[in-house]
Motif scaffolding. Structure first.
Motif, PDB file in Angstrom:
ATOM      1  N   ALA A 214       3.311   5.696   3.971  1.00 25.28           N
ATOM      2  CA  ALA A 214       3.222   6.417   2.699  1.00 25.28           C
ATOM      3  C   ALA A 214       4.096   7.664   2.716  1.00 25.28           C
ATOM      4  O   ALA A 214       4.751   7.996   1.719  1.00 25.28           O
ATOM      5  CB  ALA A 214       1.771   6.786   2.408  1.00 25.28           C
TER       6      ALA A 214
ATOM      7  N   SER B  52       1.073   4.161  -3.020  1.00 27.81           N
ATOM      8  CA  SER B  52       0.739   5.568  -2.763  1.00 27.81           C
ATOM      9  C   SER B  52       1.439   6.483  -3.751  1.00 27.81           C
ATOM     10  O   SER B  52       1.055   7.653  -3.911  1.00 27.81           O
ATOM     11  CB  SER B  52       1.119   5.962  -1.326  1.00 27.81           C
ATOM     12  OG  SER B  52       2.534   5.989  -1.156  1.00 27.81           O
TER      13      SER B  52
ATOM     14  N   ARG C 169       0.828  -1.208   0.000  1.00 29.19           N
ATOM     15  CA  ARG C 169       0.000   0.000   0.000  1.00 29.19           C
ATOM     16  C   ARG C 169       0.868   1.266   0.000  1.00 29.19           C
ATOM     17  O   ARG C 169       0.541   2.251  -0.668  1.00 29.19           O
ATOM     18  CB  ARG C 169      -0.918  -0.013   1.229  1.00 29.19           C
ATOM     19  CG  ARG C 169      -1.951   1.106   1.267  1.00 29.19           C
ATOM     20  CD  ARG C 169      -3.009   0.963   0.205  1.00 29.19           C
ATOM     21  NE  ARG C 169      -3.803  -0.246   0.355  1.00 29.19           N
ATOM     22  CZ  ARG C 169      -4.904  -0.326   1.109  1.00 29.19           C
ATOM     23  NH1 ARG C 169      -5.328   0.726   1.785  1.00 29.19           N
ATOM     24  NH2 ARG C 169      -5.582  -1.455   1.164  1.00 29.19           N
TER      25      ARG C 169
END
Length: 224
Positions: free
Chosen positions: A203, A34, A30
């Motif tokens: 992120a 990003s 994830r």
């Protein structure tokens, strides 16, 4: 001026968890995604659970006998990984926290990067690349910062630049239990994805690493 191609950034994420498709891999994936849509940024993941990497045997072959593209005396999963490490502009390490430290999988991987400190051909090849660290713990006060510091220590050793976000001094960190207090949800295996602050810190770590990589590339280009 630097061209867009000159400022392209390749990120190599390394999942140090023995669990395929688990919380560490999910958080790393994830965090990398990003950057989707950011011009010039590409990313890839190595999963150490299936990489077939042995321990460093401290034979010192790399100190004297490297030639061509060979980095280590052992011919295992690292043989295909070394070129990917060298091609990357950013190395992003991710680990579960085991007894207040990084996983054995990631520790073995880092040990096998010894040629970038001592190799007669490869020493210094990681200098001025950017490193970032992400850790996942089951509950609070379980050793997140120690795990992050241990990963960052490698980046210091090979003269890399460390990217950390304003949301965490050492890198990205998250919990894989509800609210970080060790509570489970039997219907949800990836509780880390509910941890909004942890997701944001991971992120932000990646974003900062990309920013630093581009600053370094621009500076290198300007020096000619």
């Amino acid at each position: 001026m630097s061209s867009a191609e000159d400022l392209a950034v390749k990120i190599l994420g390394v999942s140090g968890s023995p669990v395929r498709g688990g919380n560490v891999e999910a958080l790393l994936d994830r965090a990398l995604h990003s950057q989707d849509g950011v011009p010039g940024v590409t990313h890839d993941i190595i999963t150490l659970a299936t990489a077939g990497i042995g321990d460093c045997i401290h034979c010192n072959w790399c100190l004297r006998k490297q030639e061509g593209g060979r980095r280590c005396s052992q011919d295992d999963g690292m043989s295909a990984i070394y070129p990917r490490v060298e091609e990357a502009d950013v190395l992003l390490f991710a680990t579960p926290v085991y007894f207040g430290r990084l996983s054995g999988y990631l520790a073995a991987f880092i040990d096998r990067l010894r040629p970038y400190v001592h190799g007669n051909v490869s020493a210094g090849m990681l200098r001025n690349k950017v490193g970032g660290s992400i850790a996942v713990a089951w509950f609070r006060m379980a050793g997140l910062e120690m795990a992050l510091i241990t990963m960052n220590q490698f980046f210091f050793a090979v003269n890399m630049v460390i990217g950390s976000s304003e949301m965490g001094l050492q890198g990205g960190s998250a919990f894989s239990s509800l609210h970080g207090v060790g509570k489970r949800d039997a219907d949800d295996r990836l509780l880390v994805l509910r941890e909004e602050l942890g997701m944001a810190s991971a992120a932000a770590t990646v974003a900062r690493a990309v920013e630093l990589a581009r600053i370094i590339k621009a500076g290198t280009a300007s020096l000619g």
